[in-house]
Design a protein around this motif. Structure first.
Motif, PDB file in Angstrom:
ATOM      1  N   GLU B 140       0.814  -1.210   0.000  1.00  0.00           N
ATOM      2  CA  GLU B 140       0.000   0.000   0.000  1.00  0.00           C
ATOM      3  C   GLU B 140       0.848   1.262   0.000  1.00  0.00           C
ATOM      4  N   TRP B 141       1.928   1.209   0.759  1.00  0.00           N
ATOM      5  CA  TRP B 141       2.810   2.374   0.850  1.00  0.00           C
ATOM      6  C   TRP B 141       3.363   2.734  -0.525  1.00  0.00           C
ATOM      7  N   LEU B 142       3.854   1.717  -1.215  1.00  0.00           N
ATOM      8  CA  LEU B 142       4.429   1.969  -2.543  1.00  0.00           C
ATOM      9  C   LEU B 142       3.381   2.531  -3.489  1.00  0.00           C
ATOM     10  N   ASN B 143       2.198   1.910  -3.495  1.00  0.00           N
ATOM     11  CA  ASN B 143       1.127   2.399  -4.361  1.00  0.00           C
ATOM     12  C   ASN B 143       0.827   3.864  -4.108  1.00  0.00           C
ATOM     13  N   GLN B 144       0.588   4.177  -2.850  1.00  0.00           N
ATOM     14  CA  GLN B 144       0.175   5.534  -2.493  1.00  0.00           C
ATOM     15  C   GLN B 144       1.287   6.524  -2.808  1.00  0.00           C
ATOM     16  N   LYS B 145       2.519   6.087  -2.581  1.00  0.00           N
ATOM     17  CA  LYS B 145       3.655   6.974  -2.828  1.00  0.00           C
ATOM     18  C   LYS B 145       3.718   7.319  -4.318  1.00  0.00           C
ATOM     19  N   ILE B 146       3.521   6.308  -5.141  1.00  0.00           N
ATOM     20  CA  ILE B 146       3.541   6.545  -6.591  1.00  0.00           C
ATOM     21  C   ILE B 146       2.423   7.499  -6.983  1.00  0.00           C
ATOM     22  N   ILE B 147       1.239   7.271  -6.416  1.00  0.00           N
ATOM     23  CA  ILE B 147       0.102   8.142  -6.742  1.00  0.00           C
ATOM     24  C   ILE B 147       0.415   9.587  -6.356  1.00  0.00           C
ATOM     25  N   GLU B 148       0.920   9.755  -5.123  1.00  0.00           N
ATOM     26  CA  GLU B 148       1.150  11.128  -4.652  1.00  0.00           C
ATOM     27  C   GLU B 148       2.266  11.813  -5.432  1.00  0.00           C
ATOM     28  N   GLU B 149       3.273  11.039  -5.799  1.00  0.00           N
ATOM     29  CA  GLU B 149       4.337  11.646  -6.595  1.00  0.00           C
ATOM     30  C   GLU B 149       3.828  12.040  -7.976  1.00  0.00           C
ATOM     31  N   GLY B 150       2.969  11.183  -8.524  1.00  0.00           N
ATOM     32  CA  GLY B 150       2.360  11.494  -9.813  1.00  0.00           C
ATOM     33  C   GLY B 150       1.568  12.784  -9.758  1.00  0.00           C
ATOM     34  N   GLN B 151       0.829  12.941  -8.675  1.00  0.00           N
ATOM     35  CA  GLN B 151       0.035  14.163  -8.516  1.00  0.00           C
ATOM     36  C   GLN B 151       0.934  15.391  -8.441  1.00  0.00           C
ATOM     37  N   ARG B 152       2.010  15.246  -7.700  1.00  0.00           N
ATOM     38  CA  ARG B 152       2.912  16.387  -7.549  1.00  0.00           C
ATOM     39  C   ARG B 152       3.538  16.759  -8.900  1.00  0.00           C
ATOM     40  N   ASP B 153       3.946  15.735  -9.638  1.00  0.00           N
ATOM     41  CA  ASP B 153       4.520  15.994 -10.960  1.00  0.00           C
ATOM     42  C   ASP B 153       3.511  16.702 -11.847  1.00  0.00           C
ATOM     43  N   ALA B 154       2.253  16.227 -11.775  1.00  0.00           N
ATOM     44  CA  ALA B 154       1.212  16.831 -12.603  1.00  0.00           C
ATOM     45  C   ALA B 154       1.031  18.300 -12.251  1.00  0.00           C
TER      46      ALA B 154
END
Lengths: 333, 162
Positions: B140-154
């Motif tokens: 879950e940590w990895l998933n959420q981290k990827i999502i949040e990083e994606g949002q920040r990049d966007a």
């Protein structure tokens, strides 16, 4: 209650927020005692790194040696690889400051200008050879890249200190605490009536704010038309782990789980007299654990299925923190 | 308590006339002398056993385990967890004195299993439980981290467009 009643339900996590500072997650289908033990372990028993001994070579600042030593102790240091350090109490070296059990930082500053000079955590330089590059560096999170302010110097004043950072746990001193705060909650809607809300007027519900988001995550508000279930137990737990900076939030959780498992493993070892690891439990389950808990009716001891207890992990050398070596140096792990 | 111990066997910095030579290891104050060392909370005393097992002779199938250098973290965990097995008829713990890091766990079974084996089994089950939480958390940590990083990049990309 029969064990099979909760056997099939496996605890699962759901992450709500994950970043460098914070891990905010829910664990479902768990039990209060284990969740609380994990909370306690993450607060007090996850090893980190902090300055423990200070050699004062020079101090002409206005602050006393003790005062600065105290401030130095509280500076968070990067502890991501503390596992590679051994406990200084187990180390053979003289006055416990070798590279195996400590990291030495030097703080040397002198004010020569007319302005007041601030000495920051970033001014500390690692003198020794730590087992990994980052281990022992002061945590710097501010935009200027300064870190914590340690002391102010006027013209002509100087400090020179050798700081020996060691591995420890917050049970001994709070400077070793990995987490700034751990939020822990279950049953935000108070459906189990574990809370007896204090109130002044007629209705506590009017006086107490409700965290709507959390209540929704926990299955909605209390249903008033149903009879109260006296057998209900808490099953969902909100954890909000915030780091000081030395360990990432996920490391705090993972290390917390590991420490708790080691604790339990040391109990098993002590009671059975067998080092579980060296007993060669070939029946250890696959890491996927599909056929796990409760399915075998306890006929066979599944062994530990902890990821990361493989032969090549940091604990395998028989140098677990605080002496207990339940998984220590075992063949076949 | 101090954040860190001071060791002043230091050499004088010569070029600074304000420096006084200090050649001492800080003396303990009276209060500190009476203060027990904090590591006594988790490091076993000389020759001390982690767990002392005492069979209760007055009651059948009952054992009192004394855990040394442990606290509520383990006491509550084991005693509460044991209650969920149907062969356990009694399980509770107490901390005899808050200044001593020890607790007593009293376990009674129905006779189909010894209290000792019951505790061992319980510990094994908790370890497995924790492994599951750990696995689930890491995923879950990895998933959420990827999502949040994606949002920040966007967000960064959006700002660049303006």
């Amino acid at each position: 209650m029969d064990i099979d009643d909760f056997g099939p339900k496996e605890p699962t996590c759901r992450m709500l927020e994950a970043n460098d500072k914070r891990a905010y997650f829910i664990v479902r289908d768990w039990n209060l005692e284990t969740a609380n033990s994990l909370r306690r372990v993450m607060l007090a028993e996850v090893p980190t790194l902090a300055i423990d001994t200070v050699e004062v070579l020079d101090n002409t600042s206005v602050l006393a040696d003790e005062f600065i030593a105290h401030r130095l102790g509280l500076i968070p240091l990067i502890a991501e690889d503390v596992d590679k350090l051994i406990d200084f109490r187990d180390c053979d070296c003289e006055d416990s400051r070798c590279d195996n059990c400590s990291v030495t930082l030097r703080l040397k500053a002198k004010c020569t200008g007319n302005d007041v000079m601030k000495v920051y955590a970033r001014d500390m330089v690692i003198e020794s050879m730590p087992p990994s590059d980052k281990l022992g560096q002061p945590v710097i999170t501010d935009a200027e890249g300064n870190g914590s302010c340690i002391v102010k110097l006027r013209k002509g004043q100087a400090i020179d200190m050798r700081c020996i950072a060691k591995k420890g746990i917050a049970k001994e001193h709070a400077k070793w605490a990995p987490s700034a705060a751990i939020g822990f909650e279950y049953d935000p809607a108070n459906k189990l009536h574990h809370l007896d809300l204090w109130y002044e007027g007629d209705d506590p519900k009017k006086e107490w704010p409700v965290d709507e988001t959390r209540v929704d995550l926990d299955g909605g508000p209390e249903k008033t038309d149903e009879p109260f279930n006296y057998d209900a137990v808490p099953e969902r737990f909100f954890f909000d782990v915030e780091t000081v900076g030395g360990l990432s939030p996920d490391s705090i959780v993972n290390n917390g789980i590991k420490v708790l498992q080691q604790k339990l493993a040391s109990v098993i070892k002590e009671l059975t007299g067998v080092d579980e690891a060296s007993a060669g439990l070939d029946g250890a389950q696959s890491p996927t654990m599909d056929g796990g808990f409760g399915n075998d009716g306890y006929g066979n001891d599944g062994g530990y299925t902890t990821p990361g207890y493989g032969g090549a992990n940091a604990y395998a050398g028989g140098t677990t923190p605080y002496g207990a070596t339940p998984y220590g140096g075992a063949p076949g792990w | 308590m101090e954040g860190s111990k001071i060791l002043c066997n230091a050499k004088l910095i010569n070029d600074n006339p304000n420096t006084q030579g200090r050649d001492y290891v800080k003396q303990k104050t009276h209060a500190e002398e009476n203060l027990p060392d904090r590591f006594e909370l988790f490091i076993l005393d000389e020759g001390q056993q982690k767990i002392e097992v005492r069979e209760e002779t007055k009651v059948p199938n009952t054992t009192v385990f004394t855990f040394n250098k442990e606290d509520h973290t383990l006491g509550n965990l084991i005693s509460q967890r044991l209650l969920k097995y149907d062969y356990i008829t009694f399980s509770a713990y107490k901390v005899p004195h808050p200044l001593f890091a020890t607790f007593e766990l009293r376990v009674t079974t129905d006779g189909s299993i010894t209290p000792k084996d019951a505790v061992v089994r319980c510990c094994k089950d908790v370890i497995q439980d924790l492994s599951k939480v750990s696995m689930s958390f890491q995923g879950e940590w990895l998933n959420q981290k990827i999502i949040e990083e994606g949002q920040r990049d966007a967000e960064v990309r959006d700002q660049g467009n303006y």
